[in-house]
Design a protein around this motif. Structure first.
Motif, PDB file in Angstrom:
ATOM      1  N   LEU A 214      -2.504  56.683   8.544  1.00  0.00           N
ATOM      2  CA  LEU A 214      -2.155  57.587   7.231  1.00  0.00           C
ATOM      3  C   LEU A 214      -1.662  56.137   6.633  1.00  0.00           C
ATOM      4  O   LEU A 214      -2.068  55.562   4.929  1.00  0.00           O
ATOM      5  CB  LEU A 214      -0.690  58.433   7.039  1.00  0.00           C
ATOM      6  N   MET A 215      -1.621  54.913   7.183  1.00  0.00           N
ATOM      7  CA  MET A 215      -1.614  53.940   6.871  1.00  0.00           C
ATOM      8  C   MET A 215      -2.262  53.027   6.307  1.00  0.00           C
ATOM      9  O   MET A 215      -2.490  51.732   5.592  1.00  0.00           O
ATOM     10  CB  MET A 215      -0.213  52.790   7.218  1.00  0.00           C
ATOM     11  N   MET A 216      -3.778  53.353   7.030  1.00  0.00           N
ATOM     12  CA  MET A 216      -4.625  52.800   6.899  1.00  0.00           C
ATOM     13  C   MET A 216      -6.085  52.747   5.782  1.00  0.00           C
ATOM     14  O   MET A 216      -6.388  51.833   5.454  1.00  0.00           O
ATOM     15  CB  MET A 216      -5.284  52.671   8.440  1.00  0.00           C
ATOM     16  N   GLU A 217      -5.831  53.503   5.423  1.00  0.00           N
ATOM     17  CA  GLU A 217      -6.984  54.005   4.429  1.00  0.00           C
ATOM     18  C   GLU A 217      -6.300  53.488   2.871  1.00  0.00           C
ATOM     19  O   GLU A 217      -4.931  53.776   2.916  1.00  0.00           O
ATOM     20  CB  GLU A 217      -6.847  55.598   3.750  1.00  0.00           C
ATOM     21  N   VAL A 218      -7.291  52.681   2.197  1.00  0.00           N
ATOM     22  CA  VAL A 218      -6.813  52.646   0.785  1.00  0.00           C
ATOM     23  C   VAL A 218      -6.115  53.978   0.122  1.00  0.00           C
ATOM     24  O   VAL A 218      -7.360  53.858  -0.376  1.00  0.00           O
ATOM     25  CB  VAL A 218      -7.552  51.555   0.131  1.00  0.00           C
ATOM     26  N   LYS A 219      -5.020  53.558  -0.591  1.00  0.00           N
ATOM     27  CA  LYS A 219      -5.176  54.868  -1.804  1.00  0.00           C
ATOM     28  C   LYS A 219      -5.704  54.798  -3.020  1.00  0.00           C
ATOM     29  O   LYS A 219      -5.396  53.490  -3.514  1.00  0.00           O
ATOM     30  CB  LYS A 219      -3.952  55.436  -1.177  1.00  0.00           C
ATOM     31  N   PRO A 220      -6.471  55.205  -3.303  1.00  0.00           N
ATOM     32  CA  PRO A 220      -6.482  54.522  -4.641  1.00  0.00           C
ATOM     33  C   PRO A 220      -5.594  55.377  -5.510  1.00  0.00           C
ATOM     34  O   PRO A 220      -4.614  55.137  -5.977  1.00  0.00           O
ATOM     35  CB  PRO A 220      -7.858  56.291  -4.765  1.00  0.00           C
ATOM     36  N   ALA A 221      -6.024  54.194  -6.770  1.00  0.00           N
ATOM     37  CA  ALA A 221      -5.392  54.501  -8.393  1.00  0.00           C
ATOM     38  C   ALA A 221      -4.398  55.683  -8.143  1.00  0.00           C
ATOM     39  O   ALA A 221      -5.695  56.982  -8.310  1.00  0.00           O
ATOM     40  CB  ALA A 221      -6.093  53.573  -9.594  1.00  0.00           C
ATOM     41  N   LYS A 222      -3.169  55.736  -8.889  1.00  0.00           N
ATOM     42  CA  LYS A 222      -2.640  57.015  -9.210  1.00  0.00           C
ATOM     43  C   LYS A 222      -3.100  57.644  -9.966  1.00  0.00           C
ATOM     44  O   LYS A 222      -3.394  57.016 -11.127  1.00  0.00           O
ATOM     45  CB  LYS A 222      -1.310  57.054  -9.092  1.00  0.00           C
ATOM     46  N   ASP A 223      -2.631  59.080  -9.763  1.00  0.00           N
ATOM     47  CA  ASP A 223      -2.855  59.707 -11.133  1.00  0.00           C
ATOM     48  C   ASP A 223      -2.105  59.922 -12.374  1.00  0.00           C
ATOM     49  O   ASP A 223      -0.442  60.733 -11.605  1.00  0.00           O
ATOM     50  CB  ASP A 223      -3.620  60.736 -10.732  1.00  0.00           C
TER      51      ASP A 223
ATOM     52  N   LEU B 188       1.508  52.326  -3.715  1.00  0.00           N
ATOM     53  CA  LEU B 188       1.022  53.324  -3.013  1.00  0.00           C
ATOM     54  C   LEU B 188       0.348  52.375  -1.404  1.00  0.00           C
ATOM     55  O   LEU B 188      -0.014  53.332  -0.110  1.00  0.00           O
ATOM     56  CB  LEU B 188       0.210  54.050  -3.285  1.00  0.00           C
ATOM     57  N   ASN B 189      -0.236  51.698  -1.472  1.00  0.00           N
ATOM     58  CA  ASN B 189      -1.040  50.882  -0.195  1.00  0.00           C
ATOM     59  C   ASN B 189       0.366  49.422   0.111  1.00  0.00           C
ATOM     60  O   ASN B 189      -0.628  48.087  -0.220  1.00  0.00           O
ATOM     61  CB  ASN B 189      -1.911  49.787  -0.479  1.00  0.00           C
ATOM     62  N   GLY B 190       1.523  49.838   0.325  1.00  0.00           N
ATOM     63  CA  GLY B 190       2.594  48.987   0.760  1.00  0.00           C
ATOM     64  C   GLY B 190       2.785  48.433   2.023  1.00  0.00           C
ATOM     65  O   GLY B 190       1.783  48.984   2.793  1.00  0.00           O
TER      66      GLY B 190
ATOM     67  N   PHE C 296       2.132  45.649  10.970  1.00  0.00           N
ATOM     68  CA  PHE C 296       1.071  46.231  10.658  1.00  0.00           C
ATOM     69  C   PHE C 296       0.626  45.211   9.734  1.00  0.00           C
ATOM     70  O   PHE C 296      -0.551  44.789   8.960  1.00  0.00           O
ATOM     71  CB  PHE C 296       1.891  47.035   9.172  1.00  0.00           C
ATOM     72  N   ARG C 297       1.214  44.166   9.068  1.00  0.00           N
ATOM     73  CA  ARG C 297       0.451  42.443   8.293  1.00  0.00           C
ATOM     74  C   ARG C 297      -1.171  42.738   8.677  1.00  0.00           C
ATOM     75  O   ARG C 297      -1.879  42.479   7.389  1.00  0.00           O
ATOM     76  CB  ARG C 297       1.451  41.223   8.558  1.00  0.00           C
ATOM     77  N   PRO C 298      -1.472  42.319  10.044  1.00  0.00           N
ATOM     78  CA  PRO C 298      -3.438  42.133  10.430  1.00  0.00           C
ATOM     79  C   PRO C 298      -4.004  43.297   9.704  1.00  0.00           C
ATOM     80  O   PRO C 298      -4.611  43.242   8.904  1.00  0.00           O
ATOM     81  CB  PRO C 298      -3.527  42.004  11.474  1.00  0.00           C
ATOM     82  N   TYR C 299      -3.466  44.544   9.590  1.00  0.00           N
ATOM     83  CA  TYR C 299      -4.143  45.859   9.219  1.00  0.00           C
ATOM     84  C   TYR C 299      -3.976  45.685   7.723  1.00  0.00           C
ATOM     85  O   TYR C 299      -4.933  46.641   6.986  1.00  0.00           O
ATOM     86  CB  TYR C 299      -3.292  46.972   9.874  1.00  0.00           C
ATOM     87  N   ARG C 300      -2.998  45.199   7.311  1.00  0.00           N
ATOM     88  CA  ARG C 300      -2.686  45.512   5.800  1.00  0.00           C
ATOM     89  C   ARG C 300      -3.914  44.368   4.813  1.00  0.00           C
ATOM     90  O   ARG C 300      -4.293  44.419   3.647  1.00  0.00           O
ATOM     91  CB  ARG C 300      -1.470  45.360   5.175  1.00  0.00           C
ATOM     92  N   LEU C 301      -4.270  43.211   5.533  1.00  0.00           N
ATOM     93  CA  LEU C 301      -5.417  42.754   5.757  1.00  0.00           C
ATOM     94  C   LEU C 301      -6.940  42.711   5.534  1.00  0.00           C
ATOM     95  O   LEU C 301      -7.708  43.050   4.926  1.00  0.00           O
ATOM     96  CB  LEU C 301      -4.916  40.603   6.779  1.00  0.00           C
ATOM     97  N   ALA C 302      -6.297  43.492   6.603  1.00  0.00           N
ATOM     98  CA  ALA C 302      -7.709  44.564   6.831  1.00  0.00           C
ATOM     99  C   ALA C 302      -8.176  45.147   5.745  1.00  0.00           C
ATOM    100  O   ALA C 302      -9.128  45.550   5.141  1.00  0.00           O
ATOM    101  CB  ALA C 302      -7.796  45.084   8.007  1.00  0.00           C
ATOM    102  N   LYS C 303      -7.132  45.783   5.056  1.00  0.00           N
ATOM    103  CA  LYS C 303      -7.387  47.073   3.985  1.00  0.00           C
ATOM    104  C   LYS C 303      -7.276  46.601   2.689  1.00  0.00           C
ATOM    105  O   LYS C 303      -8.940  47.061   2.014  1.00  0.00           O
ATOM    106  CB  LYS C 303      -5.362  48.149   3.972  1.00  0.00           C
ATOM    107  N   LYS C 304      -7.550  44.845   2.771  1.00  0.00           N
ATOM    108  CA  LYS C 304      -7.467  43.990   1.476  1.00  0.00           C
ATOM    109  C   LYS C 304      -9.293  43.580   1.325  1.00  0.00           C
ATOM    110  O   LYS C 304      -9.643  43.892   1.313  1.00  0.00           O
ATOM    111  CB  LYS C 304      -6.898  43.169   1.194  1.00  0.00           C
ATOM    112  N   ALA C 305      -9.405  43.604   3.025  1.00  0.00           N
ATOM    113  CA  ALA C 305     -10.964  42.985   2.868  1.00  0.00           C
ATOM    114  C   ALA C 305     -11.511  44.368   2.315  1.00  0.00           C
ATOM    115  O   ALA C 305     -12.603  44.311   1.745  1.00  0.00           O
ATOM    116  CB  ALA C 305     -10.819  43.173   4.246  1.00  0.00           C
TER     117      ALA C 305
END
Lengths: 308, 704, 230
Positions: free
Chosen positions: C194-203, C157-159, A172-181
């Motif tokens: 479901l883990m690929m999206e950046v989940k926004p700051a929580k309310d 939320l984005n672990g 998952f780490r590369p994807y998480r990096l992509a999320k950060k980008a």
């Protein structure tokens, strides 16, 4: 240019970047900062100022960053989510920008149980991903996290984030990096690389995802001072991957030569990661051994640093 | 026995009684007395066993013990040796404490009751009525009371002093006995009525041997079984040859044969044979009786019918038999069929008929209004045992035909209840007797989790010492043997019951039960009594205190702890130690709780529990609260626990918890210790107590 | 379920120091099930306190009782006589029960004998794990049914963060990394998207951060009809 910092310029000009790190003191001592800055000045493009690393109370990252500016070094201010909610963070960002800080590294932050105030209440209102979004929103949309407009000059940062290629789950780490980008990171500084093959595999996946085109990736490196330090990092530090061959190599080295050998290992790593596609620079974490940076950068052929 | 109206609504399982208790015609609380024996409370065991049974001594020797046939341990290995345990408590009982429960405080009544016949039925009816307050008189034809117990049963099975013990107890309950009064001869029923007896019970038994209509019945050397036994038992001279042929395969026939072995003390010079219609497997006598007969040299000839008795010079010389291929017809009626041309001869000089008994009903006159059945028994209402004559009741073998002692007693008891109702003017038609509901069989999954335990063998008189005398063959248990035998009891239905109002459905019981019995049903724990093995771990773990053990509850253990301190030696310089000992594994060999206690110094007291799983944290704390200087728990090591290793693990946790509490309290957790004793070291309680005392001495006395 | 544990005996002792007659009042619901304040624990604590206070030379009296749910007036009313009789009540209920008692019996102080710990699951006999933080805005539908708010040490939320190693959290090797669990579950469900999206700051306003929370269902209130009529 997003913020126009030296680091941003070095990277956009295509140079292989080198950044350093400076840990603020657990006191109001300015002399030690001046001394450490001296070890780094001229050898790196920017210097990270940690934000109460490992949750130990230290001098404010923003204050030290301003001191570095005065000393003629470019700071990268680190900001964690542990101690501040979105209100405090944005407030600090406005102040930091006003004081001339242009690089910002966004982190979740170490949990307070590791530090010297384990009974403290933590905040974690945001996580690093949400922090990145917020900083980017302030800069690019000129909006606070709540959606309100920034009336007047917006804080502009060259936005950094951390990544640990050696933590789990590896896939998952590369994807998480992509999320950060995606969230807003302009550059990435990774966890210290000792296990080069694993890092190479990680970078391959990152490049396959095209993330290296969305942000600059600086590989974290560090010199090991002794066999004891190698062993400690190999067994006691979560998220750190020190291959046994490096530990054994340090062990086989006579004690008085171990520091020298540690620098040699670091230089070798720099030389190897430089060849890995997608790596745009190195981040040298010579914490409490800042004087080694001059030699590392020299041996690695990173000097002189480009003036851009 | 209950006689409620309308019949009580019995909820399934919850109210069901253990099968042993249901099987016993007197519904003796077998589980109760076996549990008391298991604890070493032998007098308590006697009291429980005696409560419903005025002939406990007799029964302890000759009861047919249907309880053992129903014992659910049969599903696992062999039944609990209930009969032997009853005998153990009876023999051990101190008669100076009295025979049985003291007479209840009842209003003396003035309606007189006559009992005809001092056999088991009559004695029981008389005893019960006397305890209800009625003036009761027994009329007995023979010089001594007991009926067939005295003149039918051989002495080697039932020593006569045993009968006397029970009779004494019955008479002490206020029963008047008139012997040598034969109703019909010395006194008629009408005369009894005229004398003011408002109710009469007929319990004359079945004392006439049935005969055969075959050739040779009039020969010299043909005897009738009941008469033979009566003469032997009364010490009258009996003319018996050297080769005796007993016809019959029932219990009386075996008694006749085994008595014949003993008559005259001829040793090997006399042969005794038994000839019966039934095949070996279907012989109606109890199996153990047949086996003992064979051990004594009696030769069995099953599946043979008597064809004629052969004689010479008017004397018996043998029996011609014919092969019998079946005894009953397809509809189950007695209708033996024989195989033609299979006649053969067994030589012999004496033939004794023991093919059944009937009652001598010649004393009943038409004007008495007592109808008879076609089977020549007295006709009674099966519920109330009332005859067709008002105020006259009958019970025992006179209505049932030959049966067991305890069966006759039960009928005597039922008649007593009816007579009481009759005399109080109740409508007898409304009197109904509800039989207790029987706890179901163990499910197979439970059977598989129960560890088999060897049935304690009964020591027997060596064979060479028995055949020629009337000494009793079974020698009885020692206390240690009795306790081991009692430990095998599964305590059916005596286990855990849930107060659903308190239950929080926390699932603790479900999780800790070694037998996987509890389930959550309708929002609360349900512990099926059919499956519960009464280990008690659920009750001791339940955080809501919603579970109680029916037999030896947690509260009872509290009371025992309190009682122990009430008798603690005052100002003893030695540390006061309380030990909780598992009854199953803290003692060994020929020791039991009482004998161990005798070895312990006065500063050490032990409490026995059915497995350490029954102890809860509050029990341990209570002992300290009351001032114990030290407490130890002596249990087994995990895999040797009667209830699987789960039980032991639980006490470890509880001890750990209490130690922590003691540390917090300031008394110190070291005052509490758990000993898991491997079976090789069972019986080390005195040593443990010593060790504990040493340890506690260094800690000082409990300041409380 | 609410999970609690008993306070240390010394703390309880000092709380009741000024009182002579103490009613130890258990609760028959959550804290019974988690072995903190049911009838059994009431008895054990009473025993321990009798011993401890006697060792301190005091002669206190302890009364024991347990009600079905201490957070309800009606159940507490059943032991009103005992409460009246006591100098102080030592409640073995959760913090809710303690407050109910103080509110219901204003003239009598009710002390907490337990530390109310968390909302959790009895994962095995004797082990309870935190499962819910009552944030008021459930995200379990995004995280494979595993709560990152309650179970991630940083409530990310984005672990997972860089401290996730071998499925464990860097904070304590006893703690499972919630995000590793979420990753594994979503992977098994083929829902890693479901883990690929950046989940926004929580309310967080629905959580404690929004102040004490309250739910009112007007339709259920017994005064409902009357109010509408008046």
């Amino acid at each position: 240019m997003k913020a126009g910092s030296n680091l941003e310029k070095v990277l956009t000009a295509g140079y292989f970047a080198a950044t350093g790190e400076l840990g603020p003191p657990q006191s109001a001592d300015t002399a030690v900062i001046e001394k450490k800055a001296g070890y780094l000045k001229g050898y790196v493009d920017a210097v990270n100022i940690t934000d109460c690393q490992t949750a130990v109370v230290r001098m404010s990252s923003m204050a030290v960053a301003v001191m570095l500016l005065r000393l003629g070094l470019e700071p990268t201010m680190q900001m964690t989510c542990r101690d501040r909610n979105r209100i405090a963070i944005q407030s600090d960002l406005l102040g930091a920008a006003a004081l001339g800080i242009k690089n910002l590294l966004c982190l979740t932050g170490d949990h307070q149980v590791f530090g010297n105030h384990p009974t403290a209440k933590n905040v974690f209102d945001l996580d690093s991903m949400q922090l990145l979004s917020m900083v980017k929103g302030l800069r690019d949309d000129r909006r606070f996290q709540c959606g309100d407009e920034v009336k007047g000059p917006e804080p502009r940062f060259f936005i950094g984030a951390a990544a640990n290629p050696f933590a789990d789950p590896f896939d998952f780490r590369p994807y998480r990096l992509a999320k950060k980008a995606k969230a807003g990171a302009d550059f990435i500084q990774t966890q210290i690389v000792f296990n080069v093959p694993k890092f190479r595999e990680y970078m391959k996946r990152v490049v396959d995802l095209g993330v290296h085109e969305q942000c600059y990736i600086l590989a974290g490196v560090a010199p090991i001072k002794s066999f004891g330090a190698a062993r400690y990092m190999a067994t006691k530090v979560p998220g750190m991957d020190v291959p046994d061959e490096i530990v054994q190599r340090m062990k086989a080295t006579p004690k008085e030569k171990q520091a020298e050998e540690g620098i040699k290992v670091c230089v070798e790593v720099i030389q190897q990661v430089r060849e890995i596609p997608g790596v745009a620079g190195v981040h040298i974490m010579a914490i409490e051994w800042e004087e080694s940076v001059a030699e590392i950068t020299a041996q690695a052929g990173l000097l002189p640093r480009p003036a851009v | 026995m209950k006689h409620d109206e309308p019949p009580p609504v019995i909820s399934p399982a919850e109210e069901a009684s253990p099968p042993c208790q249901v099987a016993c015609p007197l519904h003796t609380d077998v589980r109760g007395y076996v549990a008391a024996i298991a604890r070493g409370d032998f007098e308590e065991g006697y009291a429980i066993a005696r409560e419903p049974n005025p002939l406990i001594y007799v029964c302890s020797h000759v009861c047919a013990h249907p309880c053992e046939e129903e014992c659910r341990r049969n599903q696992v290995d062999e039944p609990v040796s209930i009969a032997a345990l009853k005998r153990f408590v009876a023999e051990r009982h101190d008669l100076s404490l009295g025979h049985g429960p003291s007479k209840p405080a009842v209003e003396p009544k003035n309606q007189r009751v006559a009992i005809i016949g001092a056999g088991p039925a009559g004695l029981t009816a008389a005893y019960d009525l006397a305890r209800m307050g009625y003036p009761v008189t027994i009329f007995e034809a023979l010089p001594e009371p007991g009926g067939m117990l005295r003149v039918g049963l051989p002495k080697y099975r039932l020593p006569r002093e045993i009968i006397d013990i029970d009779i004494k107890g019955i008479l002490e309950a206020g029963v008047e006995l008139k012997t040598n009064v034969r109703i019909g001869q010395d006194l008629t029923i009408s005369e009894l009525k005229a004398q003011g007896y408002e109710a009469i019970f007929i319990g004359i038994g079945a004392q006439q041997s049935r005969t055969l209509r075959i050739e040779g019945m009039d020969l010299d050397g043909v005897l009738l079984g009941v008469d033979f036994l009566r003469d032997v038992n009364q010490g009258k001279p009996v003319k018996l040859g050297k080769k005796v042929l007993v016809i019959g395969g029932g219990n009386v026939a075996v008694d006749v044969a085994r008595s014949a072995v003993r008559v005259g003390n001829l040793g090997d010079e006399r042969e005794v044979h038994m000839i019966c219609l039934e095949c070996r497997e279907e012989m109606p006598a109890h199996e153990w009786e047949i086996i003992e007969a064979q051990r004594e040299g009696i030769v069995l000839h099953p599946s043979l019918g008597p064809n004629r008795i052969l004689g010479r010079d008017g004397k018996v010389v043998g029996l011609e038999t014919i092969v019998c291929e079946s005894v009953f017809d397809s509809e189950g009626r007695f209708n033996p069929s024989f195989v033609c041309n299979t006649e053969s001869v067994i030589e012999g000089d004496t033939v004794i008929l023991a093919i059944g008994q009937a009652s001598d009903l010649s004393f009943i006159h038409p004007e008495d209004g007592i109808e008879l059945t076609p089977r020549r028994t007295i006709k009674v209402d099966p519920d109330t045992l009332a005859t067709t004559a008002p105020g006259i009741f009958a019970g025992g073998e006179v209505i049932s035909g030959p049966g067991s002692v305890v069966g006759s007693m039960a009928l005597g008891r039922r008649a007593a209840i009816s007579i009481d109702a009759y005399l109080r003017g109740e409508n007898l038609a409304k009197l109904r007797f509800a039989e207790p509901q029987k706890l179901g069989e163990l499910p197979q999954k439970t059977v598989e989790k129960i560890k088999p335990l060897i049935r304690e063998p009964m020591p027997l008189l060596p064979l060479e010492e028995r055949a020629f005398n009337y000494r009793e063959v079974e020698l009885g248990y020692t206390p240690a043997m009795a306790m081991r035998a009692a430990h095998r009891c599964l305590t059916c239905g005596g286990g855990a019951y849930v107060d659903t109002g308190k239950c929080a459905a926390c699932l603790t019981c479900v999780r800790v039960c070694p037998y996987d019995v509890p389930v959550i049903k309708d929002g609360a724990a349900f512990i099926d009594p059919t499956q519960c093995q009464a280990c008690g771990v659920c009750a001791s773990e339940c955080p809501a205190k919603a579970i109680t053990m029916k037999l030896y509850s947690e509260d009872q253990l509290y009371q025992e702890i309190e009682a122990l301190f009430a008798t603690a030696p005052a100002s003893n310089p030695e540390p006061f130690i309380v030990g909780f000992c598992c009854l199953y594994c803290a003692y060994a060999g020929d020791e039991w709780a009482e004998s161990v206690r005798a070895q312990l110094p006065p500063n050490v007291r032990t409490l026995d529990v059915f497995c350490t799983s029954r102890i809860d944290i509050q029990h341990l704390l209570r002992a300290f609260e009351l001032g114990a200087d030290g407490v130890f728990v002596a249990g087994c090591v995990g895999e040797e626990c009667r209830h699987t290793d789960k039980a032991v693990n639980r006490i470890q946790g509880k001890v750990q918890f209490v130690k922590e509490v003691l540390n917090q309290v300031g008394l110190g957790g070291d005052r509490l210790a758990l000993y898991n004793i491997p079976s090789a070291e069972w019986g080390t309680v005195p040593r443990i107590a010593q060790e504990m005392a040493e340890r506690v001495r260094t800690l000082g006395t409990n300041p409380l | 379920m609410i999970i609690a544990e008993q306070k240390p005996l010394d703390e309880i002792k000092s709380m009741i120091a000024d009182y002579q007659k103490v009613l130890i009042l258990g609760c028959g619901t959550c804290v019974t099930i988690c072995f903190a304040g049911g009838e059994k624990e009431v008895g054990a604590l009473a025993s321990a306190l009798r011993m401890a206070t006697r060792l301190d030379g005091q002669n206190k009296e302890f009364i024991e009782a347990t009600v079905q749910r201490q957070c309800e007036y009606e159940f507490n009313e059943e032991v009103a006589d005992l409460i009246e009789e006591a100098d102080v009540v030592l409640s073995l209920a959760c913090g809710i029960g303690v407050q109910t008692m103080n509110e219901q019996f204003p003239n009598k102080l009710t002390l907490p004998g337990l530390n109310t710990a968390f909302l959790g699951q009895p994962v095995e006999q004797g082990v309870w794990d935190e499962r819910c933080q009552a944030c008021g805005d459930c995200v379990l539908y995004l995280t494979g049914g595993i709560c990152p708010i309650a179970r991630c040490s940083k409530s990310l939320l984005n672990g997972p963060c860089g401290g996730s190693q071998n499925g464990k959290c860097e904070v304590n090797p006893e703690i499972d990394c919630a995000w590793q669990l979420i990753y594994d579950r979503l992977q098994a469900l083929d829902r890693l998207d479901l883990m690929m999206e950046v989940k926004p700051a929580k309310d967080w306003s629905t959580s404690r951060d929004g102040g004490p929370r309250k739910i009112v269902r007007e339709d259920l209130r017994l005064t409902f009809v009357e109010e509408k009529q008046s």
